[in-house]
Motif scaffolding. Structure first.
Motif, PDB file in Angstrom:
ATOM      1  N   GLN A 126       0.847  -1.192   0.000  1.00  0.00           N
ATOM      2  CA  GLN A 126       0.000   0.000   0.000  1.00  0.00           C
ATOM      3  C   GLN A 126       0.884   1.244   0.000  1.00  0.00           C
ATOM      4  N   ILE A 127       0.586   2.142  -0.936  1.00  0.00           N
ATOM      5  CA  ILE A 127       1.392   3.378  -1.028  1.00  0.00           C
ATOM      6  C   ILE A 127       0.442   4.554  -0.812  1.00  0.00           C
ATOM      7  N   SER A 128       0.790   5.422   0.144  1.00  0.00           N
ATOM      8  CA  SER A 128      -0.152   6.509   0.482  1.00  0.00           C
ATOM      9  C   SER A 128       0.159   7.810  -0.242  1.00  0.00           C
ATOM     10  N   GLY A 129       1.256   7.875  -0.955  1.00  0.00           N
ATOM     11  CA  GLY A 129       1.533   9.106  -1.690  1.00  0.00           C
ATOM     12  C   GLY A 129       2.816   8.994  -2.481  1.00  0.00           C
ATOM     13  N   GLN A 130       2.906   9.791  -3.525  1.00  0.00           N
ATOM     14  CA  GLN A 130       4.098   9.768  -4.370  1.00  0.00           C
ATOM     15  C   GLN A 130       4.602  11.188  -4.590  1.00  0.00           C
ATOM     16  N   LEU A 131       5.908  11.358  -4.392  1.00  0.00           N
ATOM     17  CA  LEU A 131       6.555  12.642  -4.660  1.00  0.00           C
ATOM     18  C   LEU A 131       7.479  12.445  -5.854  1.00  0.00           C
ATOM     19  N   LEU A 132       7.121  13.071  -6.981  1.00  0.00           N
ATOM     20  CA  LEU A 132       7.903  12.884  -8.209  1.00  0.00           C
ATOM     21  C   LEU A 132       8.581  14.207  -8.537  1.00  0.00           C
ATOM     22  N   VAL A 133       9.904  14.219  -8.435  1.00  0.00           N
ATOM     23  CA  VAL A 133      10.652  15.451  -8.655  1.00  0.00           C
ATOM     24  C   VAL A 133      11.330  15.370 -10.022  1.00  0.00           C
ATOM     25  N   CYS A 134      10.918  16.223 -10.921  1.00  0.00           N
ATOM     26  CA  CYS A 134      11.444  16.260 -12.292  1.00  0.00           C
ATOM     27  C   CYS A 134      11.510  14.848 -12.895  1.00  0.00           C
ATOM     28  N   PRO A 135      10.415  14.112 -12.864  1.00  0.00           N
ATOM     29  CA  PRO A 135      10.479  12.711 -13.283  1.00  0.00           C
ATOM     30  C   PRO A 135      10.554  12.535 -14.798  1.00  0.00           C
ATOM     31  N   VAL A 136      11.172  11.418 -15.205  1.00  0.00           N
ATOM     32  CA  VAL A 136      11.042  10.961 -16.589  1.00  0.00           C
ATOM     33  C   VAL A 136       9.712  10.220 -16.632  1.00  0.00           C
ATOM     34  N   PRO A 167      -5.700  12.645  -6.916  1.00  0.00           N
ATOM     35  CA  PRO A 167      -5.418  13.969  -6.348  1.00  0.00           C
ATOM     36  C   PRO A 167      -3.953  14.360  -6.620  1.00  0.00           C
ATOM     37  N   VAL A 168      -3.778  15.414  -7.367  1.00  0.00           N
ATOM     38  CA  VAL A 168      -2.412  15.790  -7.783  1.00  0.00           C
ATOM     39  C   VAL A 168      -2.152  17.254  -7.445  1.00  0.00           C
ATOM     40  N   GLU A 169      -1.001  17.485  -6.869  1.00  0.00           N
ATOM     41  CA  GLU A 169      -0.538  18.859  -6.653  1.00  0.00           C
ATOM     42  C   GLU A 169       0.651  19.067  -7.586  1.00  0.00           C
ATOM     43  N   GLN A 170       0.617  20.204  -8.283  1.00  0.00           N
ATOM     44  CA  GLN A 170       1.701  20.456  -9.240  1.00  0.00           C
ATOM     45  C   GLN A 170       2.559  21.609  -8.743  1.00  0.00           C
ATOM     46  N   LEU A 171       3.848  21.443  -8.829  1.00  0.00           N
ATOM     47  CA  LEU A 171       4.763  22.499  -8.379  1.00  0.00           C
ATOM     48  C   LEU A 171       5.664  22.831  -9.565  1.00  0.00           C
ATOM     49  N   ASN A 172       5.531  24.037 -10.092  1.00  0.00           N
ATOM     50  CA  ASN A 172       6.395  24.423 -11.215  1.00  0.00           C
ATOM     51  C   ASN A 172       7.418  25.410 -10.691  1.00  0.00           C
ATOM     52  N   ALA A 173       8.644  24.973 -10.614  1.00  0.00           N
ATOM     53  CA  ALA A 173       9.675  25.810  -9.996  1.00  0.00           C
ATOM     54  C   ALA A 173      10.247  26.771 -11.037  1.00  0.00           C
ATOM     55  N   ARG A 174       9.844  28.047 -10.904  1.00  0.00           N
ATOM     56  CA  ARG A 174      10.291  29.060 -11.871  1.00  0.00           C
ATOM     57  C   ARG A 174      11.783  29.348 -11.674  1.00  0.00           C
ATOM     58  N   GLY A 175      12.472  29.434 -12.798  1.00  0.00           N
ATOM     59  CA  GLY A 175      13.886  29.820 -12.743  1.00  0.00           C
ATOM     60  C   GLY A 175      14.823  28.719 -12.284  1.00  0.00           C
ATOM     61  N   SER A 217      18.164  21.627  -9.569  1.00  0.00           N
ATOM     62  CA  SER A 217      17.998  22.676  -8.556  1.00  0.00           C
ATOM     63  C   SER A 217      17.457  22.202  -7.223  1.00  0.00           C
ATOM     64  N   LEU A 218      16.347  21.465  -7.283  1.00  0.00           N
ATOM     65  CA  LEU A 218      15.593  21.229  -6.057  1.00  0.00           C
ATOM     66  C   LEU A 218      16.290  20.251  -5.129  1.00  0.00           C
ATOM     67  N   THR A 219      17.193  19.472  -5.695  1.00  0.00           N
ATOM     68  CA  THR A 219      17.917  18.512  -4.852  1.00  0.00           C
ATOM     69  C   THR A 219      19.270  19.063  -4.417  1.00  0.00           C
ATOM     70  N   MET A 220      19.666  20.218  -4.939  1.00  0.00           N
ATOM     71  CA  MET A 220      20.963  20.793  -4.556  1.00  0.00           C
ATOM     72  C   MET A 220      20.802  21.608  -3.267  1.00  0.00           C
ATOM     73  N   VAL A 221      20.531  20.876  -2.227  1.00  0.00           N
ATOM     74  CA  VAL A 221      20.275  21.493  -0.920  1.00  0.00           C
ATOM     75  C   VAL A 221      21.508  22.300  -0.519  1.00  0.00           C
ATOM     76  N   ASP A 222      21.302  23.470   0.058  1.00  0.00           N
ATOM     77  CA  ASP A 222      22.384  24.319   0.573  1.00  0.00           C
ATOM     78  C   ASP A 222      23.282  24.884  -0.511  1.00  0.00           C
ATOM     79  N   VAL A 223      23.008  24.567  -1.753  1.00  0.00           N
ATOM     80  CA  VAL A 223      23.701  25.247  -2.849  1.00  0.00           C
ATOM     81  C   VAL A 223      22.666  26.124  -3.545  1.00  0.00           C
ATOM     82  N   VAL A 224      21.533  25.525  -3.843  1.00  0.00           N
ATOM     83  CA  VAL A 224      20.442  26.287  -4.444  1.00  0.00           C
ATOM     84  C   VAL A 224      19.425  26.578  -3.335  1.00  0.00           C
ATOM     85  N   ILE A 225      19.677  27.683  -2.676  1.00  0.00           N
ATOM     86  CA  ILE A 225      18.862  28.021  -1.512  1.00  0.00           C
ATOM     87  C   ILE A 225      17.457  28.439  -1.939  1.00  0.00           C
ATOM     88  N   THR A 226      17.327  28.960  -3.142  1.00  0.00           N
ATOM     89  CA  THR A 226      15.994  29.371  -3.593  1.00  0.00           C
ATOM     90  C   THR A 226      15.086  28.159  -3.819  1.00  0.00           C
TER      91      THR A 226
END
Ligand code: NA7
Length: 859
Positions: A707-717, A799-807, A812-821
């Motif tokens: 059973q899977i209660s949620g999926q987080l897909l970051v820049c997926p293929v 149920p889907v939430e979409q996050l479009n990271a501008r710029g 980016s999103l996985t480069m923690v502490d390098v890409v602070i934005t």
């Protein structure tokens, strides 16, 4: 009679007891209060446009006094015979763009109006003193002085009872000097400020040696630095250093007596992260407690309402020790606000203070005050600058304004200005402007005007830069919060002097991007657009990668590429500590697979997230997204299990997908042993890992669990076609190239298999999948297939939430502490995971930059 009559709130705020300047010097002409000095080392606070000039002047002190700086400015003026071009004692009262003539008409209060092609305002950032804002100043019978309009004649304070209102730089510099003369000094403090000992003396030998060893190199390093002073970029972050190491660095900085040093050289996160910052603020507060003998006074002098550096910190000489003197009293206006000024002194809510002299060290209507004091400034079509700026300054580059052709503001709002060594920033603006005017003249253009698009883009870029630093978390003159009724916003450019310079240069190299050029005998030129669409830190990362001039990753071959990535990862900042990190082995589809478990520091059991790293099914391992896993573990309060699935080309399709599914099943079955909550797990992944997470959800639905209660897909293929616009728009230049993606696909999956939903989940059945958050990045070839997957799942009722990271770009999103934005996106992802697990959202303090209430300034 008060010695100076103070106008109630004059229309022109530069009239606080002001005379007309009879000479050059600007801020150094007016600010003659006792103790006035610069607080950037003077060898850095000098003109550099002429090596001969540099040789002709020697500074006598590390931080020169106001008289010495004024002498220097006079020396420069005379050396280049500039006085004959200056009309002293003349105030520009209004400026109007005359469209028919393509010229500015400047009205003055003294002598004839001036018609000019270009109107360059060099009016200064801190030159319009703020009115006192306290009732009754006119009734006071003693002497009144403003630090920003200090009289030229000697002021005798000996034997007098003096009050100083304000504890910014001017107050902190003048208070020790006034205390030495006055019979009694009462300091009225609204907000305590951080101050560091200047340890003034002769220019330090080590800095002089650096400068004299390679003057041109030293100056160039300053121009390309963040603050305009040549210190190297600090790489270590606070959590990589032990308490002892941090203290050692701090003591060295305290002894160095250098603001830029302490602001930039201790640990890299102190200017960008509230936790990193408070480690330093605590050490400074400890110093204050050690120096100031009375604990109550020490507590009142210790700032707690803003991060160190978010409000302009000060350099002092004997500031804190001054409060140990018997003739000095501190009044904490937070506990007893000033209610008014009377004939004999100052009244607070609790008591009255009879004084002979009141010194207002209350600061300035910064950055915009002196520009708006020329009123009205009327641009094209009768547009008034005060209307355009009603909600805060709007500029392109902090130098120009759309609708106001040929108007230039040296170190205007929107440029690095007051967040930098002003000498460097002034020279850069002057050089850029003069070069542009010359180029225009040569090409036959007579007007130059910023476009609306460029200006709006600059506002966005300014806002993006603001999220990088902590200035947004303080009520300061940087944000306009010190002036009642002024629009709130971080006014100086926080992206740094060097990056700003490269942007200005880029505008030129891209054909005056964002400017409209016109002239009587030439065709209009307008290369419209936004100069920076990337987030500022993303831009730095991509520029750094471009400077490395790396061969394409695919040219290394699979093993070479793995070695390269391992080397690259080794150089990145270490991830933050979590409760526990455990390496182990799980049973995969056909054999053991390694995993790395990240457990939060909080007591368990925790919900479990099964994580799949990125790397195009070819690169990476269970450790390669380590900082991201740690960050998400901390933010969500959940355990992350990062799976070491097998890679192509050794293991081609469908190995990665099957490993992913098998690992998820094993982890769900062994949740309790892993310290996790039994029950449903969540899956998450980045890039190819996002692909595996998405596929796992489909397989779990079709194969009877887990059973899977949620999926987080970051820049997926999600799909095997390469014809979506993002593949073309971002084919090169954003690290993950189109050709690298082709290579990954070729190594993993033969063309015949590519439409299988186990590699192209977009082609699968999408009903009854777990709720999802799909994050995509604007400058990523994979952007559109991520969006397509989110839309298709939503259309199938998921149920889907979409996050479009501008710029942002693919990494980016996985480069923690390098890409602070990327922090805001990671907060959103963490909240989504918590929602999937049925937990309330958890916000980490300081992440979102909620600005403090400006009404806190009311004294
Ligand atoms: P600042 O740094 O703006 O300092 C002004 C000080 O005056 C600051 O402590 C203010 O408190 C205080 N202030 C302002 N208005 C009031 C009223 N009405 N009542 C009580 N206290 C008040 O100006 P400076 O001239 O010291 O320095 C300006 C810059 O020059 C400096 O940063 C360097 O870059 C050089 P607040 O903090 O607003 O509560």
């Amino acid at each position: 009679m008060s010695r100076w009559s103070v106008p109630a709130l004059p229309a022109c705020t530069c009239c606080i007891g002001c005379a007309r300047p009879a000479s050059v010097g600007g801020t150094w002409y007016w600010n003659r209060y006792p103790g006035a000095r610069c607080d950037i080392q003077t060898i850095d606070y000098s003109y550099t446009f002429d090596p001969e000039l540099e040789r002709a002047w020697q500074w006598s002190e590390k931080y020169a006094t106001q008289p010495e700086i004024l002498r220097y400015l006079g020396f420069v003026t005379d050396r280049y015979d500039l006085r004959r071009d200056i009309r002293f004692g003349t105030k520009v009262t209004a400026a109007t763009w005359e469209h028919a003539a393509d010229r500015w008409l400047l009205t003055t209060d003294h002598g004839a109006s001036v018609s000019c092609r270009y109107y360059i305002m060099a009016t200064g950032c801190l030159s319009a003193p703020k009115p006192p804002e306290i009732d009754g100043v006119k009734d006071f019978k003693g002497e009144v002085y403003f630090t920003g309009r200090w009289p030229h004649e000697e002021i005798k304070l000996a034997g007098k009872r003096v009050a100083v209102i304000g504890t910014g730089s001017s107050g902190i510099q003048s208070i020790p000097m006034i205390a030495e003369q006055a019979a009694h000094l009462t300091v009225f403090q609204r907000t305590p400020n951080f101050a560091l000992p200047a340890h003034n003396g002769p220019p330090p030998a080590d800095r002089m040696a650096l400068l004299e060893g390679d003057r041109a190199g030293y100056r160039e390093q300053a121009r390309m630095s963040l603050a305009g002073v040549p210190w190297p970029q600090q790489m270590s972050v606070s959590w990589q250093l032990s308490d002892a190491e941090r203290r050692e660095r701090f003591e060295k900085a305290w002894a160095a007596g250098d603001l830029v040093y302490i602001l930039t050289q201790l640990w890299a996160d102190q200017g960008v992260d509230v936790d990193g910052n408070s480690l330093l603020a605590d050490l400074i507060r400890e110093k204050i407690r050690t120096i100031v003998k009375d604990p109550e006074t020490a507590a009142a002098l210790s700032p707690h309402d803003h991060p160190f550096g978010a409000k302009r910190p000060c350099l002092d000489t004997n500031y804190y020790t001054t409060y140990n003197r018997p003739n000095v009293t501190l009044v904490n206006l937070r506990q007893e606000p000033i209610t008014g000024i009377t004939a004999s002194g100052i009244k607070t809510g609790k008591r009255g203070f009879d004084v002979d002299v009141i010194v207002f060290a209350t600061g300035f209507d910064a950055m915009t005050g002196a520009i708006m004091a020329v009123h009205p400034i009327t641009g094209r079509g009768g547009k008034s600058l005060s209307d355009v700026w009603a909600n805060g300054p709007q500029t392109y580059l902090g130098l120009t304004v759309a609708g106001f052709p040929n108007l230039f503001m040296i170190t205007g709002p929107g440029s690095p200005s007051v967040l930098s060594n002003m000498a460097v920033s002034i020279e850069q603006h002057v050089d850029w402007t003069v070069d542009r005017l010359m180029a225009m003249r040569e090409a036959g253009y007579t007007t130059m005007e910023a476009t609306d698009t460029a200006q709006a883009g600059w506002a966005r870029h300014m806002a993006d830069c603001s999220t990088l630093t902590l200035h947004r978390l303080a009520n300061t003159w940087y944000t306009g919060a010190n002036v009642p009724g002024k629009a709130w916003g971080v006014m100086p450019y926080t992206g740094g002097v060097g990056p700003y310079r490269t942007i200005c240069d880029e505008i030129v190299s891209r054909g005056m991007l964002g400017f409209r050029l016109t002239g009587p005998n030439v065709a209009e030129q307008c290369n419209d657009g936004e100069v920076v669409r990337l987030q500022p830190d993303v831009r730095l990362v991509l520029n750094m990668l471009a400077d490395m001039n790396l061969p394409p990753i695919e040219s290394f071959g699979a093993q070479g590429a793995r070695d390269f990535v391992a080397q690259f990862n080794a150089a990145r900042p270490a991830g933050r500590p979590v409760g526990e990190v455990v390496d182990g082995t799980l049973a995969g589809a056909d054999g053991p697979l390694p995993y790395r478990l990240y457990r939060p520091a909080t007591p368990g059991p925790h919900p479990i997230v099964v994580y799949f790293h990125g790397g195009g099914w070819v690169l990476g391992d269970e450790q390669s997204d380590d900082p991201f896993c740690r960050d998400m573990c901390r933010r969500t309060g959940m355990s992350f299990v990062s799976v070491g699935y097998r890679h192509a080309p050794e293991h081609r399709f469908p190995t990665a997908a099957e490993d992913g599914y098998a690992a998820t099943r094993w982890i769900a079955e062994h949740a309790a042993e892993l310290g996790g909550k039994p029950g449903p797990v969540m899956v998450a992944g980045w890039s190819a890992g996002g692909n595996i997470a998405a596929v796992t959800c489909q397989l779990a639905r079709d194969r009877g669990g887990p059973q899977i209660s949620g999926q987080l897909l970051v820049c997926p293929v999600t799909d095997c076609t390469f014809d979506r616009p993002s593949y073309h728009e971002n084919a090169t230049g954003y690290f993950l190239t189109r050709s690298l993606m082709y290579w990954f696909w070729d190594l993993y999956c033969s063309p015949a298999d590519r439409t299988d939903p186990r590699v192209s989940p977009l082609r699968g059945k999408l009903e009854n999948l777990p709720p999802a958050l799909v994050a995509t990045c604007e400058f990523d070839p994979l952007r559109d297939e991520g969006v397509a997957y989110a839309q298709a799942m939503a259309a199938a009722g998921v149920p889907v939430e979409q996050l479009n990271a501008r710029g942002h770009f693919h990494s980016s999103l996985t480069m923690v502490d390098v890409v602070i934005t990327g922090v805001a996106a990671r907060v959103q992802m963490a909240n989504a995971l918590r929602r999937f697990a049925g937990l309330p959202p958890e916000r980490k303090e300081g992440d979102e930059g909620v600005r403090p209430r400006s009404d806190r300034l009311a004294a």
